[in-house]
Design a protein around this motif. Sequence first.
Motif, PDB file in Angstrom:
ATOM      1  N   ASN A  74     -21.972  13.046   5.036  1.00  0.00           N
ATOM      2  CA  ASN A  74     -20.734  13.231   4.290  1.00  0.00           C
ATOM      3  C   ASN A  74     -20.133  11.855   4.032  1.00  0.00           C
ATOM      4  OD1 ASN A  74     -18.029  13.656   3.475  1.00  0.00           O
ATOM      5  ND2 ASN A  74     -18.051  15.682   4.397  1.00  0.00           N
ATOM      6  N   LEU A  75     -20.369  11.341   2.803  1.00  0.00           N
ATOM      7  CA  LEU A  75     -19.964   9.963   2.483  1.00  0.00           C
ATOM      8  C   LEU A  75     -18.467   9.753   2.568  1.00  0.00           C
ATOM      9  CD1 LEU A  75     -22.109   8.715  -0.516  1.00  0.00           C
ATOM     10  CD2 LEU A  75     -22.029   7.842   1.803  1.00  0.00           C
ATOM     11  N   LYS A  76     -17.707  10.767   2.126  1.00  0.00           N
ATOM     12  CA  LYS A  76     -16.254  10.590   2.129  1.00  0.00           C
ATOM     13  C   LYS A  76     -15.723  10.508   3.549  1.00  0.00           C
ATOM     14  CE  LYS A  76     -14.598  12.255  -2.257  1.00  0.00           C
ATOM     15  NZ  LYS A  76     -13.684  13.234  -2.886  1.00  0.00           N
ATOM     16  N   MET A  79     -16.563   7.002   4.882  1.00  0.00           N
ATOM     17  CA  MET A  79     -15.709   5.911   4.387  1.00  0.00           C
ATOM     18  C   MET A  79     -14.305   6.022   4.966  1.00  0.00           C
ATOM     19  SD  MET A  79     -17.496   4.601   1.463  1.00  0.00           S
ATOM     20  CE  MET A  79     -19.119   5.045   0.905  1.00  0.00           C
ATOM     21  N   PHE A  80     -13.796   7.268   5.081  1.00  0.00           N
ATOM     22  CA  PHE A  80     -12.452   7.448   5.633  1.00  0.00           C
ATOM     23  C   PHE A  80     -12.410   6.952   7.085  1.00  0.00           C
ATOM     24  CE2 PHE A  80      -9.663  10.309   8.134  1.00  0.00           C
ATOM     25  CZ  PHE A  80      -8.438   9.847   7.665  1.00  0.00           C
ATOM     26  N   GLU A  82     -14.393   4.915   8.554  1.00  0.00           N
ATOM     27  CA  GLU A  82     -14.738   3.495   8.680  1.00  0.00           C
ATOM     28  C   GLU A  82     -13.506   2.606   8.701  1.00  0.00           C
ATOM     29  OE1 GLU A  82     -17.512   2.853   5.549  1.00  0.00           O
ATOM     30  OE2 GLU A  82     -19.209   3.471   6.782  1.00  0.00           O
ATOM     31  N   ILE A  83     -12.421   3.065   8.048  1.00  0.00           N
ATOM     32  CA  ILE A  83     -11.177   2.294   8.136  1.00  0.00           C
ATOM     33  C   ILE A  83     -10.838   2.085   9.606  1.00  0.00           C
ATOM     34  CG2 ILE A  83      -8.686   2.329   7.718  1.00  0.00           C
ATOM     35  CD1 ILE A  83      -9.101   4.000   5.316  1.00  0.00           C
ATOM     36  N   THR A  86     -13.455  -0.070  11.770  1.00  0.00           N
ATOM     37  CA  THR A  86     -13.410  -1.519  11.532  1.00  0.00           C
ATOM     38  C   THR A  86     -12.125  -2.127  12.084  1.00  0.00           C
ATOM     39  OG1 THR A  86     -12.669  -1.012   9.287  1.00  0.00           O
ATOM     40  CG2 THR A  86     -14.942  -1.670   9.534  1.00  0.00           C
ATOM     41  N   VAL A  87     -11.000  -1.421  11.885  1.00  0.00           N
ATOM     42  CA  VAL A  87      -9.745  -1.928  12.469  1.00  0.00           C
ATOM     43  C   VAL A  87      -9.863  -1.917  13.996  1.00  0.00           C
ATOM     44  CG1 VAL A  87      -7.282  -1.455  12.781  1.00  0.00           C
ATOM     45  CG2 VAL A  87      -8.292  -1.303  10.511  1.00  0.00           C
ATOM     46  N   ARG A 146      -6.462  16.897   0.535  1.00  0.00           N
ATOM     47  CA  ARG A 146      -6.118  15.893  -0.474  1.00  0.00           C
ATOM     48  C   ARG A 146      -7.333  15.006  -0.791  1.00  0.00           C
ATOM     49  NH1 ARG A 146      -5.593  12.315  -3.392  1.00  0.00           N
ATOM     50  NH2 ARG A 146      -4.113  10.590  -3.591  1.00  0.00           N
ATOM     51  N   LEU A 147      -8.082  14.613   0.248  1.00  0.00           N
ATOM     52  CA  LEU A 147      -9.232  13.725   0.041  1.00  0.00           C
ATOM     53  C   LEU A 147     -10.516  14.496  -0.264  1.00  0.00           C
ATOM     54  CD1 LEU A 147      -8.656  11.117   2.921  1.00  0.00           C
ATOM     55  CD2 LEU A 147      -8.093  10.860   0.511  1.00  0.00           C
ATOM     56  N   LEU A 149     -12.577  16.371   1.669  1.00  0.00           N
ATOM     57  CA  LEU A 149     -13.607  15.940   2.608  1.00  0.00           C
ATOM     58  C   LEU A 149     -14.678  16.998   2.882  1.00  0.00           C
ATOM     59  CD1 LEU A 149     -11.466  14.029   5.297  1.00  0.00           C
ATOM     60  CD2 LEU A 149     -12.738  13.078   3.387  1.00  0.00           C
ATOM     61  N   GLU A 150     -14.484  18.212   2.381  1.00  0.00           N
ATOM     62  CA  GLU A 150     -15.452  19.283   2.692  1.00  0.00           C
ATOM     63  C   GLU A 150     -16.844  18.973   2.126  1.00  0.00           C
ATOM     64  OE1 GLU A 150     -12.720  19.612   0.858  1.00  0.00           O
ATOM     65  OE2 GLU A 150     -13.384  20.139  -1.164  1.00  0.00           O
ATOM     66  N   LEU A 215     -24.799   6.327   9.291  1.00  0.00           N
ATOM     67  CA  LEU A 215     -24.428   5.435   8.196  1.00  0.00           C
ATOM     68  C   LEU A 215     -23.316   4.478   8.628  1.00  0.00           C
ATOM     69  CD1 LEU A 215     -24.781   4.892   5.090  1.00  0.00           C
ATOM     70  CD2 LEU A 215     -22.783   6.342   4.792  1.00  0.00           C
ATOM     71  N   MET A 216     -22.326   5.026   9.366  1.00  0.00           N
ATOM     72  CA  MET A 216     -21.131   4.245   9.711  1.00  0.00           C
ATOM     73  C   MET A 216     -21.411   3.082  10.653  1.00  0.00           C
ATOM     74  SD  MET A 216     -18.472   7.358  10.325  1.00  0.00           S
ATOM     75  CE  MET A 216     -17.213   6.331  11.051  1.00  0.00           C
TER      76      MET A 216
ATOM     77  N   TYR B   8     -23.527   9.025  -4.161  1.00  0.00           N
ATOM     78  CA  TYR B   8     -24.649   9.200  -3.240  1.00  0.00           C
ATOM     79  C   TYR B   8     -25.857   8.374  -3.667  1.00  0.00           C
ATOM     80  CZ  TYR B   8     -22.539  12.663  -0.274  1.00  0.00           C
ATOM     81  OH  TYR B   8     -21.738  13.263   0.644  1.00  0.00           O
ATOM     82  N   ARG B  63     -23.193  -2.095   0.518  1.00  0.00           N
ATOM     83  CA  ARG B  63     -23.013  -0.643   0.413  1.00  0.00           C
ATOM     84  C   ARG B  63     -21.543  -0.297   0.182  1.00  0.00           C
ATOM     85  NH1 ARG B  63     -20.453   3.129   3.965  1.00  0.00           N
ATOM     86  NH2 ARG B  63     -21.520   2.333   5.815  1.00  0.00           N
ATOM     87  N   PHE B  79     -10.205   6.952  -2.857  1.00  0.00           N
ATOM     88  CA  PHE B  79     -11.367   6.376  -2.176  1.00  0.00           C
ATOM     89  C   PHE B  79     -11.660   4.945  -2.599  1.00  0.00           C
ATOM     90  CE2 PHE B  79     -11.976  10.446  -0.326  1.00  0.00           C
ATOM     91  CZ  PHE B  79     -12.555  10.120   0.888  1.00  0.00           C
ATOM     92  N   ILE B  82      -9.573   3.339  -0.075  1.00  0.00           N
ATOM     93  CA  ILE B  82     -10.171   3.436   1.265  1.00  0.00           C
ATOM     94  C   ILE B  82     -11.317   2.441   1.433  1.00  0.00           C
ATOM     95  CG2 ILE B  82     -11.610   4.950   2.708  1.00  0.00           C
ATOM     96  CD1 ILE B  82      -9.727   7.263   1.838  1.00  0.00           C
ATOM     97  N   VAL B  86     -11.661  -0.850   3.955  1.00  0.00           N
ATOM     98  CA  VAL B  86     -12.787  -1.081   4.869  1.00  0.00           C
ATOM     99  C   VAL B  86     -13.358  -2.477   4.644  1.00  0.00           C
ATOM    100  CG1 VAL B  86     -15.131  -0.363   5.465  1.00  0.00           C
ATOM    101  CG2 VAL B  86     -13.366   1.365   5.069  1.00  0.00           C
TER     102      VAL B  86
END
Lengths: 300, 101
Positions: A74-76, A79-80, A82-83, A86-87, A146-147, A149-150, A215-216, B8, B63, B79, B82, B86
């Motif tokens: 699930n890419l979204k 990425m969500f 990963e914020i 990384t912080v 809102r994002l 994410l599903e 991935l993360m 993707y 990436r 996004f 977002i 990152v």
Amino acid sequence: MTGGVYEIALLFGGATIAGFFGSLLGIGGGLFIVPMLVLILHLPMKYAVAASIVSVIATSNAGGSRYVEQGITNLKVAMFLEIFTTVGAIVGAILALYLQEWIMLLVFAALLLNMAYGAYSTRKLDDQRIAAGAFMDCEQDKLSRRLQLEGSYYDQSAHRKVEYVVTGTSIGAGVSLLAGIASGMLGVGGGVLKVSAMNRYMNIPMKVAVATSKLMIGVTAAVSAALFYFAGTIHFGLVGPIALGTTCGATVGTHVMNRLSSVALKRILIVLVVYMAYAMAAKALQMRFGIVLPNLGAGE
Amino acid sequence: METKQNVYSIVYRSLVIGMVVSCSLFAVGVALQVAQLLGKPLYDPEPLMKAGVIAMILTPFTRVVVSTFAFAVDRDFAFVGITLTVLASMIASVLLGMHGV
């Protein structure tokens, strides 16, 4: 055969095994590689950690790309979260200056045991919920709606398409922050916390959690590896065979993961997490109190 | 998936390119290492290994960058924000780390 060639073959073989399990569980595999380099090849810790971090990127590139191709990741969500990882890694590096490492090791050992307990008590739940289509029966929180994410994926062990909605974004974010701190401070444990948090709190099926974490981990590992590169601790004679080995192992692992049942994946994860918690606690006791516990053979 | 397919595919392609480039460099490097160990040195493997490590480190950065563009093409601005966050914290941690934090 000279000793050097034997050493290269050993590095490659050990790294292949680490890459394989890393792909099954969505983790980096540094837990396997660092002890191999320290205990078997007698490398100093800082070179072992640096070489291991490079191999974590390798396994994330190889495993992460396959899971994206298979449509499990699930890419979204990646990425969500990963914020926060990384912080968290920045926070962890700063905390490392002020907090004693043994305290953090004990805190993360306790956190890992809690995650192991969570995975144990829900070990059969994923397969049951997949069979019942219950991953859709969950109230999305505001942010995940809102994002958007599903997501969905095709489960090769249940032989069906699994659709799911996502919830618990705030607690998922919180645990990801801790996962980032663990990676930044201790170099290990990030992947396990991410997989557990997604599965336990965010209504994300186990296999999606594994693929997404895979991935993360590349992102935090790339940052650490860049720092090791500038610090000059990357041993260029070691990284080749290790990176190639984890790449091969990770690629094989991605072909196996979706064929296993979620309960099997969770059982492997639980054994690993308990071992990891034990290793951290043992290291903390040794650092603070000089108590030496056996290092290996602590499988469960 | 709700996410548009192009995110993707571009993420997949960036990872595979990074993997193929770095692993090819490592494979040649290891072959040279073995030749050296067997007493038939051809070339020094270290520059190839260095290049492989750099390619490997750059892959996750790439990436994140390409997914920012893909989300922008999809007009998914939440996004874009977002992924930029990152990227900013990745760069910040490298810079902070280089200055001893």
